[in-house]
Design a protein around this motif. Sequence first.
Motif, mmCIF file in Angstrom:
data_model
loop_
_atom_site.group_PDB
_atom_site.id
_atom_site.type_symbol
_atom_site.label_atom_id
_atom_site.label_comp_id
_atom_site.label_asym_id
_atom_site.label_seq_id
_atom_site.Cartn_x
_atom_site.Cartn_y
_atom_site.Cartn_z
ATOM 1 N N ASN A 64 56.037 41.386 33.656
ATOM 2 C CA ASN A 64 54.883 42.274 33.827
ATOM 3 C C ASN A 64 53.745 41.523 34.519
ATOM 4 O OD1 ASN A 64 56.272 44.313 32.448
ATOM 5 N ND2 ASN A 64 55.534 43.588 30.465
ATOM 6 N N PHE A 65 53.941 41.264 35.790
ATOM 7 C CA PHE A 65 52.969 40.484 36.554
ATOM 8 C C PHE A 65 51.705 41.286 36.852
ATOM 9 C CE2 PHE A 65 57.073 38.548 37.668
ATOM 10 C CZ PHE A 65 56.793 37.208 37.434
ATOM 11 N N LEU A 66 50.663 40.566 37.177
ATOM 12 C CA LEU A 66 49.435 41.143 37.693
ATOM 13 C C LEU A 66 49.320 40.698 39.145
ATOM 14 C CD1 LEU A 66 47.061 40.434 34.670
ATOM 15 C CD2 LEU A 66 47.869 42.685 35.406
ATOM 16 N N LYS A 67 49.603 41.606 40.068
ATOM 17 C CA LYS A 67 49.591 41.286 41.492
ATOM 18 C C LYS A 67 48.149 41.248 42.000
ATOM 19 C CE LYS A 67 54.088 41.171 42.069
ATOM 20 N NZ LYS A 67 54.793 39.930 42.467
ATOM 21 N N LEU A 68 47.747 40.093 42.482
ATOM 22 C CA LEU A 68 46.361 39.893 42.899
ATOM 23 C C LEU A 68 45.986 40.764 44.092
ATOM 24 C CD1 LEU A 68 43.699 38.246 42.645
ATOM 25 C CD2 LEU A 68 44.695 36.651 44.303
ATOM 26 N N VAL A 69 44.809 41.394 43.992
ATOM 27 C CA VAL A 69 44.235 42.133 45.119
ATOM 28 C C VAL A 69 43.021 41.385 45.656
ATOM 29 C CG1 VAL A 69 43.110 44.282 45.836
ATOM 30 C CG2 VAL A 69 45.082 44.363 44.286
ATOM 31 N N SER A 70 42.106 41.037 44.761
ATOM 32 C CA SER A 70 40.919 40.276 45.174
ATOM 33 C C SER A 70 40.234 39.697 43.935
ATOM 34 C CB SER A 70 39.934 41.150 45.954
ATOM 35 O OG SER A 70 39.443 42.204 45.128
ATOM 36 N N ILE A 71 39.314 38.767 44.180
ATOM 37 C CA ILE A 71 38.557 38.135 43.095
ATOM 38 C C ILE A 71 37.090 38.052 43.503
ATOM 39 C CG2 ILE A 71 38.253 36.077 41.663
ATOM 40 C CD1 ILE A 71 41.122 35.352 42.103
ATOM 41 N N LYS A 72 36.212 38.320 42.560
ATOM 42 C CA LYS A 72 34.775 38.173 42.781
ATOM 43 C C LYS A 72 34.200 37.261 41.704
ATOM 44 C CE LYS A 72 33.751 42.695 44.842
ATOM 45 N NZ LYS A 72 32.960 43.949 44.669
ATOM 46 N N GLU A 73 33.205 36.454 42.088
ATOM 47 C CA GLU A 73 32.500 35.652 41.098
ATOM 48 C C GLU A 73 31.206 36.368 40.731
ATOM 49 O OE1 GLU A 73 31.153 33.692 45.046
ATOM 50 O OE2 GLU A 73 32.769 34.962 44.278
ATOM 51 N N ASP A 74 30.691 36.111 39.518
ATOM 52 C CA ASP A 74 29.446 36.754 39.121
ATOM 53 C C ASP A 74 28.252 36.006 39.706
ATOM 54 O OD1 ASP A 74 29.302 34.478 37.538
ATOM 55 O OD2 ASP A 74 28.486 35.550 35.810
ATOM 56 N N CYS A 75 27.047 36.500 39.399
ATOM 57 C CA CYS A 75 25.832 35.947 40.015
ATOM 58 C C CYS A 75 25.570 34.500 39.622
ATOM 59 C CB CYS A 75 24.627 36.818 39.651
ATOM 60 S SG CYS A 75 24.369 36.999 37.872
ATOM 61 N N ASP A 76 26.057 34.084 38.431
ATOM 62 C CA ASP A 76 25.836 32.713 37.973
ATOM 63 C C ASP A 76 26.977 31.766 38.341
ATOM 64 O OD1 ASP A 76 23.342 33.188 36.763
ATOM 65 O OD2 ASP A 76 24.331 34.041 35.002
ATOM 66 N N LYS A 77 27.989 32.309 39.022
ATOM 67 C CA LYS A 77 29.139 31.506 39.472
ATOM 68 C C LYS A 77 29.909 30.887 38.306
ATOM 69 C CE LYS A 77 27.688 32.005 43.766
ATOM 70 N NZ LYS A 77 28.353 32.917 44.715
ATOM 71 N N ASP A 78 29.908 31.585 37.155
ATOM 72 C CA ASP A 78 30.630 31.020 36.008
ATOM 73 C C ASP A 78 31.514 32.057 35.306
ATOM 74 O OD1 ASP A 78 28.689 32.560 34.843
ATOM 75 O OD2 ASP A 78 27.821 30.959 33.633
ATOM 76 N N ALA A 79 31.839 33.125 36.019
ATOM 77 C CA ALA A 79 32.755 34.138 35.495
ATOM 78 C C ALA A 79 33.418 34.839 36.670
ATOM 79 C CB ALA A 79 32.028 35.141 34.605
ATOM 80 N N LEU A 80 34.634 35.328 36.431
ATOM 81 C CA LEU A 80 35.406 35.954 37.507
ATOM 82 C C LEU A 80 35.769 37.397 37.162
ATOM 83 C CD1 LEU A 80 37.843 32.976 38.148
ATOM 84 C CD2 LEU A 80 36.063 33.770 39.733
ATOM 85 N N LEU A 81 35.750 38.240 38.182
ATOM 86 C CA LEU A 81 36.252 39.604 38.069
ATOM 87 C C LEU A 81 37.465 39.687 38.994
ATOM 88 C CD1 LEU A 81 36.045 42.486 37.024
ATOM 89 C CD2 LEU A 81 34.458 42.996 38.902
ATOM 90 N N VAL A 82 38.634 39.885 38.385
ATOM 91 C CA VAL A 82 39.896 39.863 39.125
ATOM 92 C C VAL A 82 40.417 41.284 39.263
ATOM 93 C CG1 VAL A 82 42.247 38.956 39.190
ATOM 94 C CG2 VAL A 82 40.404 37.600 38.146
ATOM 95 N N PHE A 83 40.635 41.720 40.493
ATOM 96 C CA PHE A 83 41.225 43.030 40.756
ATOM 97 C C PHE A 83 42.719 42.829 41.009
ATOM 98 C CE2 PHE A 83 36.784 43.441 41.985
ATOM 99 C CZ PHE A 83 36.425 44.618 41.328
ATOM 100 N N ALA A 84 43.535 43.573 40.277
ATOM 101 C CA ALA A 84 44.977 43.379 40.377
ATOM 102 C C ALA A 84 45.718 44.696 40.211
ATOM 103 C CB ALA A 84 45.445 42.387 39.311
ATOM 104 N N ASN A 85 46.952 44.720 40.683
ATOM 105 C CA ASN A 85 47.849 45.841 40.448
ATOM 106 C C ASN A 85 48.866 45.414 39.394
ATOM 107 O OD1 ASN A 85 46.752 47.638 42.396
ATOM 108 N ND2 ASN A 85 47.807 46.518 44.019
ATOM 109 N N PRO A 86 48.845 46.038 38.214
ATOM 110 C CA PRO A 86 49.762 45.627 37.152
ATOM 111 C C PRO A 86 51.186 46.109 37.400
ATOM 112 C CG PRO A 86 48.462 47.518 36.443
ATOM 113 C CD PRO A 86 47.933 47.112 37.790
ATOM 114 N N VAL A 87 52.142 45.261 37.076
ATOM 115 C CA VAL A 87 53.556 45.631 37.106
ATOM 116 C C VAL A 87 53.994 45.781 35.661
ATOM 117 C CG1 VAL A 87 55.877 44.959 37.826
ATOM 118 C CG2 VAL A 87 53.903 44.348 39.252
ATOM 119 N N GLY A 88 53.989 46.996 35.160
ATOM 120 C CA GLY A 88 54.308 47.215 33.757
ATOM 121 C C GLY A 88 53.078 47.074 32.882
#
Length: 201
Positions: A64-88
Amino acid sequence: MKIDFTKSQDGLVPAVVQDAKTKNVLMLGYMNEEALTKTLEIENVTFYSRSKQRLWTKGEESGNFLKLVSIKEDCDKDALLVFANPVGPTCHTGTDTCWGGDNVQSFGFLSELESIISLRKENEEDKNSYVASLFRKGINKIAQKVGEEAVETVIEAKDNNDDLFLNESADLLFHYLILLQAKGYKLQDIERTLIGRHQKD
């Protein structure tokens, strides 16, 4: 992308994973610099597992992979928002998300309205419901109402009364949602058709 991995003693930053299509939050994991690099390289979301004390690619055992679409960092550069397409399903418990529930597309209030229409369809003998009465009368009556509302919307579009135009547009959309369900479809089916057309262009 410049992430500050030095803000935590263990060099980990939180990574919130969001479904790229539905926008639902799927899970929360942690990445160190190596996990982020690997995620970008193999395009499968990879975390640093605090329990296993090693890199862990989501789905490496379950598939059940999470296929990466894109990644964004927050304003403080210490957290990530990962956009992915789930497989299962994403959660190890078998649910779509780690917060339970189904990972379904939401169209805001329109989805709520679809649910109400669906309930009226299931209880079409309800004498007090306008929607139920339409389902009782059948597809021809429902299609006729859509046609009537479409004509009224066109008429108001040629005038300058915005309030009347918006109200007729709302009537048209409402009856169209009823027609969709009478045919056994919902908004997500129309969205799927539009996406298919877009991908062909």
